[in-house]
Design an enzyme around this catalytic site. Structure first.
Site, mmCIF file in Angstrom:
data_model
loop_
_atom_site.group_PDB
_atom_site.id
_atom_site.type_symbol
_atom_site.label_atom_id
_atom_site.label_comp_id
_atom_site.label_asym_id
_atom_site.label_seq_id
_atom_site.Cartn_x
_atom_site.Cartn_y
_atom_site.Cartn_z
ATOM 1 N N CYS A 78 0.775 -1.126 0.088
ATOM 2 C CA CYS A 78 0.115 -0.196 0.234
ATOM 3 C C CYS A 78 0.753 1.293 -0.001
ATOM 4 C CB CYS A 78 -0.959 0.012 1.163
ATOM 5 S SG CYS A 78 -2.474 1.135 1.017
ATOM 6 N N ASP B 119 -3.831 1.954 10.064
ATOM 7 C CA ASP B 119 -4.687 2.765 10.057
ATOM 8 C C ASP B 119 -5.403 2.650 11.692
ATOM 9 O OD1 ASP B 119 -4.742 1.469 7.269
ATOM 10 O OD2 ASP B 119 -6.001 3.393 7.226
HETATM 11 P P1 RI2 Z 1 -0.518 6.906 6.628
HETATM 12 C C1 RI2 Z 1 -3.929 3.596 4.230
HETATM 13 O O1 RI2 Z 1 -5.408 3.175 3.940
HETATM 14 C C2 RI2 Z 1 -3.247 2.363 4.201
HETATM 15 O O2 RI2 Z 1 -3.810 1.252 4.702
HETATM 16 C C3 RI2 Z 1 -1.959 2.807 4.966
HETATM 17 O O3 RI2 Z 1 -0.995 1.969 5.440
HETATM 18 C C4 RI2 Z 1 -2.591 3.702 6.107
HETATM 19 O O4 RI2 Z 1 -3.570 4.347 5.353
HETATM 20 C C5 RI2 Z 1 -1.779 4.545 6.850
HETATM 21 O O5 RI2 Z 1 -1.139 5.725 6.009
HETATM 22 P P2 RI2 Z 1 -6.379 3.914 2.769
HETATM 23 O O6 RI2 Z 1 -6.768 5.155 3.265
HETATM 24 O O7 RI2 Z 1 -1.360 7.474 7.819
HETATM 25 O O8 RI2 Z 1 -5.331 4.022 1.613
HETATM 26 O O9 RI2 Z 1 0.962 6.431 7.212
HETATM 27 O O10 RI2 Z 1 -7.334 3.090 2.636
HETATM 28 O O11 RI2 Z 1 -0.205 7.932 5.420
#
Ligand code: RI2
Length: 319
Positions: free
Chosen positions: A131, A200
């Site tokens: 991701c 998350d």
């Molecule tokens: P930061 C994202 O979720 C991913 O799961 C990623 O690991 C997490 O948020 C944390 O992101 P999504 O919003 O806060 O893409 O480290 O569903 O940027």
């Protein structure tokens, strides 16, 4: 305007968070804090009570967008708890200051976390990514500033393909990238010195809630003794899990997984699209935060220190 109406800036941010135009737990948190700031700055409420009701309604509207990223309620809580005063002007100034302070603290926390995470990396290491996480990218940025040469193996990360964002940003940092489909992770783990993922939400028992596919990746990484590191600011700690609540896993629209045409051609199937999964603490080597790195089982100590036993819900109307 009536107290039940939502200001356009809040509406717009909520829509962007729901559609994932604003995504990533930390970015969602700052987006929500900024939306509350705009509403506070522009509110035309003439009475303090009306101003407070508007702010709570705005927070509830933002809260309803994505249920898993705990950074969202943590951000709303931080801002609303700093809303204080006896006049509309006092309430406005304190809320705006709270939102500004939140965004500044988040920036500093991410830099501090990056410095801790970078210490785990050695010159010449290969790192496998799942991701896209700004907390993870902060670790890589600091390692690059320290002159460490790194190679990246980046998983595509179906269904939204956020691996492409990671690959692009890694290239901008001068990291060589091998881009793979999710199913190839097992094969490429043999070449990886570390797995770095974001989070998350992190539960009191050290379970890590992160993008779907993290759990299976962690299981095969453990089988190969490749350390799995979770880069997550303390903003990702879910305080309600201290009192036995669990983290809700967001189910997203099936159109992210399969097109209507393909679905119709296949026939009668059920399509499910959970956005996140839960990785038990036994598969995680370390949780890297701005307060240092922790074995997942001990994160509960930090959680109690930061949040206490009671979790407030300042967006609810007083009884
Ligand atoms: P930061 C994202 O979720 C991913 O799961 C990623 O690991 C997490 O948020 C944390 O992101 P999504 O919003 O806060 O893409 O480290 O569903 O940027």
């Amino acid at each position: 305007m009536t107290t039940t109406e939502i200001y356009p800036a809040v509406e717009e941010t909520a829509e962007k968070i729901a559609s994932m135009e604003i995504r990533g737990a930390a970015t969602i948190a700052t987006g929500a804090a900024r939306a509350l700031r705009t509403q506070a700055a522009e509110s035309t409420a003439s009475e303090p009570a009306a101003f407070e009701r508007e702010m709570r309604a705005a927070a509830r509207h933002l809260l309803d967008t994505r249920p898993t990223a705990v950074s969202l309620p943590n951000s709303l809580r931080y801002v609303l708890e700093r809303m204080e005063g006896h006049t509309v002007e006092e309430l406005r100034v304190s809320t705006v200051a709270g939102a500004d302070e939140f965004c500044e603290r988040l920036d500093t926390a991410q830099d501090d976390l990056g410095a801790v995470g970078a210490n785990r990396l050695n010159d010449g290491d290969s790192v496998l990514f799942h991701c896209h996480s700004t907390d993870v990218m902060s670790c890589i940025e600091v390692a690059r500033e320290q002159g460490k040469d790194l190679h990246a193996i980046v998983k595509e990360t179906r269904p939204r393909k956020q691996g492409q964002i990671t690959a692009r940003q890694l290239r901008e940092l001068g990291v060589s990238v091998t881009f793979i489909v999710d199913g190839a992770a097992g094969r490429y783990l043999d070449d990886a010195d570390h797995v770095f993922v974001g989070a998350d939400s992190i539960a009191a028992d050290g379970s890590v809630v992160n993008k779907i596919g993290t759990r299976s990746l962690a299981v095969i990484a453990r089988e190969r003794d490749t350390p799995i590191v979770v880069a997550a600011q303390t903003l990702k700690l879910a305080p309600t899990t201290l009192s036995g609540h669990s983290v809700e896993i967001e189910m997203r629209d099936e159109s992210e997984v399969i097109s209507e045409d393909d679905r119709a051609e296949i026939g009668d199937i059920e399509v499910e699209n959970p956005a996140f999964d839960v990785t038990p603490p036994r598969y995680v080597d370390a949780i890297v935060t701005e307060r240092g790195q922790f074995p997942p089982e001990s994160i509960v100590v930090l959680m109690r220190e930061l949040f206490g036993e009671q979790t407030s819900t300042p967006w609810q109307e007083p009884a």
